[in-house]
Design a protein around this motif. Sequence first.
Motif, PDB file in Angstrom:
ATOM      1  N   THR A   1       0.189   3.572   2.311  1.00 39.02           N
ATOM      2  CA  THR A   1       0.073   4.278   3.575  1.00 39.02           C
ATOM      3  C   THR A   1       1.746   4.156   4.170  1.00 39.02           C
ATOM      4  O   THR A   1       2.428   3.086   4.077  1.00 39.02           O
ATOM      5  CB  THR A   1      -0.741   3.367   4.216  1.00 39.02           C
ATOM      6  OG1 THR A   1      -2.060   3.590   3.670  1.00 39.02           O
ATOM      7  CG2 THR A   1      -1.027   4.082   5.818  1.00 39.02           C
TER       8      THR A   1
ATOM      9  N   ARG B   1     -10.646   9.262  -0.011  1.00 38.86           N
ATOM     10  CA  ARG B   1     -10.192   9.140   1.443  1.00 38.86           C
ATOM     11  C   ARG B   1     -11.102  10.312   2.197  1.00 38.86           C
ATOM     12  O   ARG B   1     -11.423   9.952   3.279  1.00 38.86           O
ATOM     13  CB  ARG B   1      -8.785   8.962   1.568  1.00 38.86           C
ATOM     14  CG  ARG B   1      -8.090   9.228   2.885  1.00 38.86           C
ATOM     15  CD  ARG B   1      -6.613   9.453   2.459  1.00 38.86           C
ATOM     16  NE  ARG B   1      -5.787   9.461   4.107  1.00 38.86           N
ATOM     17  CZ  ARG B   1      -4.597   9.848   4.146  1.00 38.86           C
ATOM     18  NH1 ARG B   1      -3.941   9.578   3.196  1.00 38.86           N
ATOM     19  NH2 ARG B   1      -4.205   9.708   5.390  1.00 38.86           N
TER      20      ARG B   1
ATOM     21  N   CYS C   1      -7.335  -1.676  -1.385  1.00 38.44           N
ATOM     22  CA  CYS C   1      -6.356  -0.656  -0.428  1.00 38.44           C
ATOM     23  C   CYS C   1      -5.795   0.407  -1.055  1.00 38.44           C
ATOM     24  O   CYS C   1      -5.779   1.411  -0.499  1.00 38.44           O
ATOM     25  CB  CYS C   1      -5.048  -1.835  -0.035  1.00 38.44           C
ATOM     26  SG  CYS C   1      -3.852  -1.133   1.149  1.00 38.44           S
TER      27      CYS C   1
ATOM     28  N   ARG D   1       3.604   5.695  10.444  1.00 40.42           N
ATOM     29  CA  ARG D   1       2.271   6.122  10.836  1.00 40.42           C
ATOM     30  C   ARG D   1       1.495   5.000  11.559  1.00 40.42           C
ATOM     31  O   ARG D   1       0.775   5.227  12.408  1.00 40.42           O
ATOM     32  CB  ARG D   1       1.638   6.903   9.902  1.00 40.42           C
ATOM     33  CG  ARG D   1       0.216   7.676  10.375  1.00 40.42           C
ATOM     34  CD  ARG D   1       0.532   8.798  11.040  1.00 40.42           C
ATOM     35  NE  ARG D   1      -0.633   9.434  11.519  1.00 40.42           N
ATOM     36  CZ  ARG D   1      -1.302   9.429  12.515  1.00 40.42           C
ATOM     37  NH1 ARG D   1      -0.772   8.712  13.806  1.00 40.42           N
ATOM     38  NH2 ARG D   1      -2.474  10.197  12.946  1.00 40.42           N
ATOM     39  N   VAL D   2       1.602   3.959  10.798  1.00 37.98           N
ATOM     40  CA  VAL D   2       0.619   2.801  11.242  1.00 37.98           C
ATOM     41  C   VAL D   2       1.322   2.132  12.478  1.00 37.98           C
ATOM     42  O   VAL D   2       0.718   1.795  13.458  1.00 37.98           O
ATOM     43  CB  VAL D   2       0.723   1.623  10.064  1.00 37.98           C
ATOM     44  CG1 VAL D   2       0.132   0.372  10.669  1.00 37.98           C
ATOM     45  CG2 VAL D   2      -0.085   1.900   8.970  1.00 37.98           C
TER      46      VAL D   2
ATOM     47  N   MET E   1      -7.018   4.948  -0.519  1.00 38.34           N
ATOM     48  CA  MET E   1      -6.042   6.065  -0.161  1.00 38.34           C
ATOM     49  C   MET E   1      -5.921   7.249  -1.051  1.00 38.34           C
ATOM     50  O   MET E   1      -5.177   8.089  -0.761  1.00 38.34           O
ATOM     51  CB  MET E   1      -4.647   5.222   0.042  1.00 38.34           C
ATOM     52  CG  MET E   1      -4.633   4.398   1.484  1.00 38.34           C
ATOM     53  SD  MET E   1      -5.134   5.368   2.740  1.00 38.34           S
ATOM     54  CE  MET E   1      -3.711   6.458   3.143  1.00 38.34           C
TER      55      MET E   1
ATOM     56  N   GLN F   1      -8.183   9.872  11.011  1.00 36.21           N
ATOM     57  CA  GLN F   1      -7.457   9.653   9.778  1.00 36.21           C
ATOM     58  C   GLN F   1      -7.343   8.291   9.334  1.00 36.21           C
ATOM     59  O   GLN F   1      -7.449   7.411  10.122  1.00 36.21           O
ATOM     60  CB  GLN F   1      -6.044  10.172   9.818  1.00 36.21           C
ATOM     61  CG  GLN F   1      -5.168  10.242   8.382  1.00 36.21           C
ATOM     62  CD  GLN F   1      -3.727  10.458   8.549  1.00 36.21           C
ATOM     63  OE1 GLN F   1      -3.318  10.670   9.809  1.00 36.21           O
ATOM     64  NE2 GLN F   1      -2.923  10.433   7.635  1.00 36.21           N
TER      65      GLN F   1
ATOM     66  N   SER G   1       0.788  -1.118  -0.015  1.00 37.71           N
ATOM     67  CA  SER G   1       0.031  -0.006   0.083  1.00 37.71           C
ATOM     68  C   SER G   1       0.927   1.108  -0.111  1.00 37.71           C
ATOM     69  O   SER G   1       1.947   1.128   0.208  1.00 37.71           O
ATOM     70  CB  SER G   1      -0.911  -0.062   1.085  1.00 37.71           C
ATOM     71  OG  SER G   1      -0.025  -0.063   2.488  1.00 37.71           O
TER      72      SER G   1
ATOM     73  N   LEU H   1      -6.028   5.011   7.608  1.00 40.02           N
ATOM     74  CA  LEU H   1      -4.986   4.226   7.052  1.00 40.02           C
ATOM     75  C   LEU H   1      -5.097   2.848   6.452  1.00 40.02           C
ATOM     76  O   LEU H   1      -5.433   2.016   7.193  1.00 40.02           O
ATOM     77  CB  LEU H   1      -3.839   4.304   8.317  1.00 40.02           C
ATOM     78  CG  LEU H   1      -3.427   5.741   9.001  1.00 40.02           C
ATOM     79  CD1 LEU H   1      -2.717   5.560  10.189  1.00 40.02           C
ATOM     80  CD2 LEU H   1      -2.935   6.564   8.085  1.00 40.02           C
ATOM     81  N   SER H   2      -5.160   2.906   5.238  1.00 42.68           N
ATOM     82  CA  SER H   2      -5.517   1.539   4.681  1.00 42.68           C
ATOM     83  C   SER H   2      -4.069   0.831   4.383  1.00 42.68           C
ATOM     84  O   SER H   2      -3.306   1.468   3.893  1.00 42.68           O
ATOM     85  CB  SER H   2      -6.118   1.806   3.459  1.00 42.68           C
ATOM     86  OG  SER H   2      -7.188   2.438   3.659  1.00 42.68           O
ATOM     87  N   VAL H   3      -4.077  -0.593   4.800  1.00 37.37           N
ATOM     88  CA  VAL H   3      -2.874  -1.377   4.846  1.00 37.37           C
ATOM     89  C   VAL H   3      -3.263  -2.582   4.075  1.00 37.37           C
ATOM     90  O   VAL H   3      -4.363  -2.992   4.492  1.00 37.37           O
ATOM     91  CB  VAL H   3      -2.042  -1.090   5.934  1.00 37.37           C
ATOM     92  CG1 VAL H   3      -1.229   0.212   6.165  1.00 37.37           C
ATOM     93  CG2 VAL H   3      -2.716  -1.851   7.207  1.00 37.37           C
TER      94      VAL H   3
END
Length: 565
Positions: A428, A502, A493, A432-433, A497, A518, A426, A520-522
């Motif tokens: 993302t 989004r 995914c 951040r994840v 984003m 926010q 992805s 967050l797509s993973v």
Amino acid sequence: MAYTALYRVYRPQTFQDVVGQEHVTTTLRNALRENRLSHAYLFNGPRGTGKTSAAKIMAKAVNCEQPIDGEPCNQCDTCRAISNGSVTDVLEIDAASNRGVEEIRDIRDKVKFAPSDVRYKVYIIDEVHMLTTEAFNALLKTLEEPPSHVIFILATTEPHKLPATIISRCQRFDFHRIPLKVMVNLLQGICQSQGVQVEEQALQLVAKMAEGGARDALSLLDQAISYSKDEVRASDIMQITGTVAQSYFSVLARHIAENDVAEVMEQFDRVMVQGKDPEQFLHDFLYYYRDMLLLKTAPQLEEIVERTMIDEQFAEVANLYSFPALYAAIETCNQALSQLKWSTYARVLVELTLVKMCQPTANATESMGASPVNSEELTAMSNRIRVLEERLVQVMQGQVSIPGQQKAEETRKNEPRRIAAASGGSRTPLNRVREVAKAMDENLTRQVRGQWSQILTELKKIKIQYQAWLVNGQPVAAGNDAVVVTFNSAIHCDKTMEAELRSVIERVMSTVLGKPLQLLSVMEEEWQSVDQQVGQKDASDEPEEDPFLAEAIKLVGEGLVEVKD
């Protein structure tokens, strides 16, 4: 009277006049002689090979008053009337312009009536493959069981377009392309009867251009006679058709073999000045190389003699080319012909093709095959191969270990599992994840999971496509003002984003949850890897146990041990 074209003047009037189709005419004559007539026939084959002519001869033969050995006499009133087209019971229908179901229904309604002038009603349907599906269906039952006084003769150049139910109800006859020698003899006889002087090579060219069709050959001969004055020459045929002389191709091929680009371009320009078509030029040049290849592989093949005049010049040029060079030349011409269909600048493309054929790289395969192998290099290579084979056998038997193998295996064992989506992961940021995973809020995570269906419903109200992109996602963690959603599909995914989608999803989540978060797509594999890494780090952050304290607990028990700072 108006002039009549040669192909109409010399249209066959008996089965014996149909040239090159003995396998068809013999069968039909025997069936007529023994009165073993079928109710439906299918004549298929290339254009101008005698399908419609044979059908008309068949119509005359079955109705002739005095047939001669399965042939129409062409002298009785019936034969003359059918030849003139004045018999209403012999109908020739063009299916290209009468292809609808109404026309076929009209035939179906009229076949039940007996013929008025002759013994058999004969329906000749030309280009029958042009009929519509409904028309074929309307014809099926009548074609299978027509009245005893009706015969159907279907003619087509594309039998593969006919339904199998139609073909199975007919006796099928395949008309072949007329051989070149037979075609030359036919043209020669016609020229003699017309009193026209013609060169032998001109007849060869006409027969070659016709590609097995007698009608095309006669039309071209008719045009050449009109163009010529006293004698039809090969140069006249070339001028009419836009073809190039074989001697020119021999000169051009010699310059290509010598990699002389300047001479090749000069020769090509000389042809273009004469108004030749670049595509036709390249088509003929391809056949020139094809004949050269056949000459080198099968000198006795009859088709070579039909295509090309085997003279000394042609044989000398053929000796200049090796098989790989011929393969490359034919392939280059073939590719250029395919590209010419879509090219606006035909001449430039042909010039580019000729330059490619002159390049040394075109003969790279030849040079590689002809280069001698150094014996010393061959011996050294053989020794290296032998040593490697011996080492391989020892490794397989466990006698020798590969240096660094154990270390590499340990590294692989200790190495954390790589993300499965590394090649297509992805967009993302994983940092951040990790932040969300470390600061995950259990209460907020449960709230997001509990209201996820409501989020999807609100998203569907805005646009169903938005909901379709997010429906396969699963919220796994929430915290630090963000939500992590995992997907099994990389397409979904990445799509979620994108900026537009989004922003819509985040707006809906803020409305439903009452808190801006926010998205967050993973990929699921990415989340598992991040979760595993965070868990390992948390475990390593725990204080190590004091060994003295552990020993004291082991001796007196945990209840009697009190720890003070």
